[in-house]
Scaffold this motif. Structure first.
Motif, PDB file in Angstrom:
ATOM      1  N   ALA A 382       0.827  -1.219   0.000  1.00 48.81           N
ATOM      2  CA  ALA A 382       0.000   0.000   0.000  1.00 48.81           C
ATOM      3  C   ALA A 382       0.857   1.263   0.000  1.00 48.81           C
ATOM      4  O   ALA A 382       0.432   2.311  -0.477  1.00 48.81           O
ATOM      5  CB  ALA A 382      -0.916  -0.011   1.214  1.00 48.81           C
ATOM      6  N   ASN A 383       2.058   1.174   0.569  1.00 50.13           N
ATOM      7  CA  ASN A 383       2.903   2.372   0.627  1.00 50.13           C
ATOM      8  C   ASN A 383       3.910   2.481  -0.520  1.00 50.13           C
ATOM      9  O   ASN A 383       4.720   3.405  -0.541  1.00 50.13           O
ATOM     10  CB  ASN A 383       3.706   2.388   1.944  1.00 50.13           C
ATOM     11  N   ALA A 384       3.881   1.506  -1.436  1.00 49.03           N
ATOM     12  CA  ALA A 384       4.936   1.465  -2.467  1.00 49.03           C
ATOM     13  C   ALA A 384       4.981   2.728  -3.316  1.00 49.03           C
ATOM     14  O   ALA A 384       6.031   3.096  -3.834  1.00 49.03           O
ATOM     15  CB  ALA A 384       4.763   0.227  -3.350  1.00 49.03           C
ATOM     16  N   PHE A 385       3.843   3.405  -3.455  1.00 48.54           N
ATOM     17  CA  PHE A 385       3.828   4.650  -4.235  1.00 48.54           C
ATOM     18  C   PHE A 385       3.271   5.813  -3.419  1.00 48.54           C
ATOM     19  O   PHE A 385       2.710   6.758  -3.953  1.00 48.54           O
ATOM     20  CB  PHE A 385       3.002   4.461  -5.520  1.00 48.54           C
ATOM     21  N   ALA A 386       3.411   5.732  -2.099  1.00 53.67           N
ATOM     22  CA  ALA A 386       2.921   6.810  -1.230  1.00 53.67           C
ATOM     23  C   ALA A 386       4.096   7.662  -0.780  1.00 53.67           C
ATOM     24  O   ALA A 386       5.161   7.135  -0.480  1.00 53.67           O
ATOM     25  CB  ALA A 386       2.219   6.204  -0.025  1.00 53.67           C
ATOM     26  N   HIS A 387       3.901   8.967  -0.744  1.00 49.29           N
ATOM     27  CA  HIS A 387       4.992   9.877  -0.360  1.00 49.29           C
ATOM     28  C   HIS A 387       4.500  10.741   0.779  1.00 49.29           C
ATOM     29  O   HIS A 387       3.616  11.572   0.604  1.00 49.29           O
ATOM     30  CB  HIS A 387       5.424  10.720  -1.568  1.00 49.29           C
ATOM     31  N   GLU A 388       5.082  10.539   1.937  1.00 49.54           N
ATOM     32  CA  GLU A 388       4.530  11.146   3.148  1.00 49.54           C
ATOM     33  C   GLU A 388       5.292  12.410   3.553  1.00 49.54           C
ATOM     34  O   GLU A 388       4.702  13.426   3.891  1.00 49.54           O
ATOM     35  CB  GLU A 388       4.597  10.093   4.283  1.00 49.54           C
ATOM     36  N   SER A 389       6.633  12.345   3.502  1.00 48.18           N
ATOM     37  CA  SER A 389       7.372  13.467   4.076  1.00 48.18           C
ATOM     38  C   SER A 389       7.365  14.672   3.133  1.00 48.18           C
ATOM     39  O   SER A 389       7.257  14.538   1.908  1.00 48.18           O
ATOM     40  CB  SER A 389       8.816  13.051   4.357  1.00 48.18           C
ATOM     41  N   GLY A 390       7.494  15.853   3.729  1.00 53.20           N
ATOM     42  CA  GLY A 390       7.446  17.105   2.970  1.00 53.20           C
ATOM     43  C   GLY A 390       8.521  17.149   1.900  1.00 53.20           C
ATOM     44  O   GLY A 390       8.273  17.569   0.768  1.00 53.20           O
ATOM     45  N   ILE A 391       9.724  16.706   2.246  1.00 52.20           N
ATOM     46  CA  ILE A 391      10.835  16.770   1.283  1.00 52.20           C
ATOM     47  C   ILE A 391      10.520  15.896   0.072  1.00 52.20           C
ATOM     48  O   ILE A 391      10.694  16.287  -1.071  1.00 52.20           O
ATOM     49  CB  ILE A 391      12.158  16.322   1.954  1.00 52.20           C
ATOM     50  N   HIS A 392       9.995  14.698   0.337  1.00 53.98           N
ATOM     51  CA  HIS A 392       9.664  13.796  -0.769  1.00 53.98           C
ATOM     52  C   HIS A 392       8.525  14.363  -1.609  1.00 53.98           C
ATOM     53  O   HIS A 392       8.552  14.304  -2.835  1.00 53.98           O
ATOM     54  CB  HIS A 392       9.273  12.407  -0.223  1.00 53.98           C
ATOM     55  N   GLN A 393       7.518  14.924  -0.936  1.00 57.50           N
ATOM     56  CA  GLN A 393       6.386  15.476  -1.693  1.00 57.50           C
ATOM     57  C   GLN A 393       6.852  16.627  -2.580  1.00 57.50           C
ATOM     58  O   GLN A 393       6.438  16.751  -3.737  1.00 57.50           O
ATOM     59  CB  GLN A 393       5.287  15.953  -0.734  1.00 57.50           C
ATOM     60  N   ASP A 394       7.762  17.422  -2.032  1.00 54.46           N
ATOM     61  CA  ASP A 394       8.282  18.543  -2.808  1.00 54.46           C
ATOM     62  C   ASP A 394       9.012  18.014  -4.050  1.00 54.46           C
ATOM     63  O   ASP A 394       8.812  18.488  -5.166  1.00 54.46           O
ATOM     64  CB  ASP A 394       9.220  19.366  -1.922  1.00 54.46           C
ATOM     65  N   GLY A 395       9.850  16.974  -3.842  1.00 58.55           N
ATOM     66  CA  GLY A 395      10.583  16.379  -4.966  1.00 58.55           C
ATOM     67  C   GLY A 395       9.625  15.835  -6.004  1.00 58.55           C
ATOM     68  O   GLY A 395       9.775  16.058  -7.208  1.00 58.55           O
ATOM     69  N   MET A 396       8.576  15.141  -5.549  1.00 60.76           N
ATOM     70  CA  MET A 396       7.608  14.552  -6.469  1.00 60.76           C
ATOM     71  C   MET A 396       6.864  15.612  -7.275  1.00 60.76           C
ATOM     72  O   MET A 396       6.539  15.405  -8.438  1.00 60.76           O
ATOM     73  CB  MET A 396       6.601  13.696  -5.683  1.00 60.76           C
ATOM     74  N   LEU A 397       6.610  16.739  -6.618  1.00 59.19           N
ATOM     75  CA  LEU A 397       5.934  17.830  -7.326  1.00 59.19           C
ATOM     76  C   LEU A 397       6.788  18.330  -8.482  1.00 59.19           C
ATOM     77  O   LEU A 397       6.285  18.686  -9.543  1.00 59.19           O
ATOM     78  CB  LEU A 397       5.692  19.004  -6.364  1.00 59.19           C
ATOM     79  N   LYS A 398       8.114  18.327  -8.238  1.00 60.09           N
ATOM     80  CA  LYS A 398       8.996  18.883  -9.266  1.00 60.09           C
ATOM     81  C   LYS A 398       9.321  17.868 -10.362  1.00 60.09           C
ATOM     82  O   LYS A 398       9.427  18.214 -11.521  1.00 60.09           O
ATOM     83  CB  LYS A 398      10.276  19.387  -8.597  1.00 60.09           C
ATOM     84  N   HIS A 399       9.497  16.601  -9.977  1.00 60.71           N
ATOM     85  CA  HIS A 399       9.796  15.551 -10.962  1.00 60.71           C
ATOM     86  C   HIS A 399       9.582  14.202 -10.287  1.00 60.71           C
ATOM     87  O   HIS A 399      10.219  13.902  -9.278  1.00 60.71           O
ATOM     88  CB  HIS A 399      11.258  15.663 -11.427  1.00 60.71           C
TER      89      HIS A 399
END
Ligand code: KIV
Length: 628
Positions: A382-399
């Motif tokens: 269930a978590n394989a494509f989940a991004h919880e931390s702010g740093i990761h979410q920020d990275g995902m937003l950018k690329h």
């Protein structure tokens, strides 16, 4: 087990990145003959860590595709025309079913086999036909149905049955698989000193003679595709292995499977074992080498990949990695590793798997076996494509390539609303059908109608229906055993002011309503006791667990139970010949936790009744039964 998908929409703009294997499949395309491969020759380096590494991610919409499509090679039992092609042998229905509590009914096995064919596995090990009449019938049904469903590209999976090295098992296996277009018998005998001395009580010479004569016997029945496994090869003497394998090749074996039965080896060691067998076994160039790695040290995927790099061209795996003890190498991990690195690290190795069906297959196996996938499981957790931390979410937003090496769509996992459809109480059948298709579910009209009404009921209470809600509804409707008993109504009273009391109304196969009422230690206990009064099958509740599959106070709860029938339901263990009691799991979902619990219990009881020799109404439920 709430799945939290906080990732915003992908940016449509591709950015500069290096990728050697990005590739997006069209879910509607038949993928059985067009495969994601590189054009490099097969020359797997071993150890593979020394290879040049160029990819930064395996697949992602933001990466540039560089792969070409190639036809799946024709099936010839002992030879693969393309040396880069790796066969995937799925043993979910045999080794996977040996997981404690994972008993599957014949209908469930058939459903899973059909799904494995959609996935494009080369060989389905459908069971151990000599284990019981049920196992025999299930393998025969799969051979007759899935084993003859040839697609427009000529693909049809090989249907394989396991047998010990004795005439009775081999004959039974052949009687079950012979209806398939491509039948295979898989026979095995232990070759390690500890197994030969303590389990078999046989000398090396005796073991060689049994193996040789039983492979010959299998061929004499008319079976042209015979696999032989020296059980516990990981701990067997090398010279002895070369000798017995050489003898079974002469006797007619077409695939030699090398099992690390107790999961003791490490990747460099297992890779060397395969390489040594390849270099030293007489006649090995005329057969396919296979791996079968158990996961006792958590190394089964790594060992399997090392085996492929060393020359194995058949890999034995299970969905979600289920299997004896700590399980087997998991199909999704092995396939996605080859897809990610087949080109840059493994000299062009590729498989015929349509990865877009991985997620749905994983869910089906999870629901049917009742073996929940851990949230952090690679690829399908269930978590394989989940991004919880702010740093990761920020990275995902950018690329998205910053924190994801695989595009979720490549395994058939769609993030909610990626398709732009918002499902709610005003949505119609068409939108629901479309979303379910996008999620990989192929449902018939009746299933769709039932899910639609249940979807409406949930939508009345919940503003927005997520993909996780839909999956729970589908699982509850589709991944259920044959219905013997169906929950019609349930009423419970509980709290500090009264004795927990439940009234249950079930509908039997005959369409009659049966009502019972019972007190208990709590609402679930009283409801289960009321069900027992109707069903009248003595069972022991071994496990009960509940998880919320969606978020919030209005989450859908999924309950899993494991029961053991007191009237004997037995099976024979492949390895030891020992007779064991079967256990049955059941899963139920609902927004009301007692309803979800009762559905799970009834689902397990239905599964138990589905086994041969059980007559669901034999004990004659009363119209009304009341206990105090
Ligand atoms: O683990 C094992 O050795 C097996 C063989 C029968 C292949 O399952």
């Amino acid at each position: 087990m709430a799945a939290i998908f906080t990732t915003p929409k992908f940016s449509p703009t591709p950015t500069a990145s290096i990728s050697t294997s990005s590739h997006k499949l069209n879910p509607k395309t038949s993928h059985h003959s067009l495969l994601n491969v590189s054009s490099k020759p097969a020359h797997p380096p071993f150890p593979y860590t020394s290879a040049r590494r160029t990819s930064v991610s395996c697949s992602h919409p933001q990466q540039t595709p560089t792969t070409t499509m190639r036809r799946r090679p024709d099936y010839i039992p002992n030879r693969i025309p393309d040396p880069s092609y790796v066969r995937i042998f799925d043993t979910t229905l045999r080794d996977g079913e040996q997981s404690p509590g994972a008993s599957l009914t014949s209908k469930e096995k058939l459903d899973i086999a059909r799904q494995l064919a959609r996935l494009g596995v080369d060989i389905i090990e459908a069971g151990f036909p000599a284990a019981s009449k049920d196992d025999f019938e299930a393998v025969k049904a799969i051979a007759t149905d899935v084993g003859n469903a040839v697609d427009k590209d000529g693909y049809v999976p090989v249907i394989c049955g396991l047998s010990r090295c004795n005439e009775k098992d081999i004959r039974t296996a052949w009687e079950a698989v012979k209806y398939a277009k491509r039948p295979r018998i898989h026979t095995f005998i232990a070759t390690s000193a500890i197994h030969m001395e303590y389990k078999l009580r046989k000398t090396k010479e005796e073991v060689i003679e049994i193996a040789r004569s039983m492979v010959r016997f299998a061929r004499s029945l008319g079976c042209e595709d015979v696999e032989f496994s020296p059980e516990d090869a990981g701990r067997s003497d090398r010279e002895f292995l070369y000798e017995i394998l050489g003898e079974v090749i002469k006797a007619g074996a077409t695939t030699l499977n090398i099992p690390d039965t107790v999961g003791i080896t490490v990747p460099s060691e297992f890779g060397k074992l395969i390489a040594d067998i390849k270099s030293n076994t007489p006649g090995i160039e005329n057969v396919i080498i296979s791996t079968h790695c158990q996961n006792d040290l958590g190394l089964s995927t790594a060992n399997t990949v090392a085996g492929a790099c060393a020359g194995a061209r058949q890999l034995e795996v299970t969905i979600n990695g289920i299997g004896e003890r700590a399980g087997n190498a998991s199909l999704e991990e092995v396939v996605m590793t080859l897809r990610c690195h087949g080109e840059d690290l493994f000299g062009g190795l590729y498989t015929g798997i349509n990865t877009r069906h991985i997620y749905t297959t994983s869910k089906m196996v999870e629901e049917y076996t009742g073996m929940f996938v851990q949230p952090h499981k690679a690829i399908v957790g269930a978590n394989a494509f989940a991004h919880e931390s702010g740093i990761h979410q920020d990275g995902m937003l950018k690329h998205k390539g910053t924190y994801e090496i695989i595009a979720p769509e490549d395994i058939g996992f769609e993030r909610a609303n990626e398709a732009g459809i918002v499902l709610g109480k005003l949505s119609g059948r068409h939108a629901l059908k479309k979303r379910l298709e996008e999620l990989g579910y192929e449902l018939d009209a009746e299933q769709l109608e039932n899910i639609f009404w249940r979807f409406k009921a949930v939508a009345d209470q919940k503003k927005r229906i997520t993909d996780a809600d839909l999956r729970a509804l589908v699982s509850d409707e589709v991944f259920q055993p044959e219905v013997v008993w169906k929950l019609h109504d349930l009423q419970v009273t509980c709290g500090t002011l009264c004795l927990p009391t439940a009234t249950v109304k079930l509908i039997g196969v005959d369409g009659r309503a049966h009502v019972a009422c019972s007190v208990g230690t709590g609402p679930v206990d009283s409801a289960y006791k009321a069900v027992d009064l109707i069903v009248k099958e003595p069972v022991t509740l071994l496990e009960y667990s509940m998880s919320a599959v969606t978020e919030g106070i209005d989450a859908i709860a999924t309950t899993r139970v494991l029961i053991r029938g007191e009237n004997s339901h037995t099976a024979t263990l492949a390895y030891t010949g020992e007779t064991v009691h079967r256990t049955f799991s059941g899963v139920g979902s609902g927004m009301d936790i007692v309803v979800s619990s009762v559905k799970a219990y009834i689902s397990a009881l239905n599964k138990m009744s589905g086994f041969k020799g059980m007559s669901p109404l034999k004990s004659g439920a009363e119209r009304t039964a009341v206990s105090a």
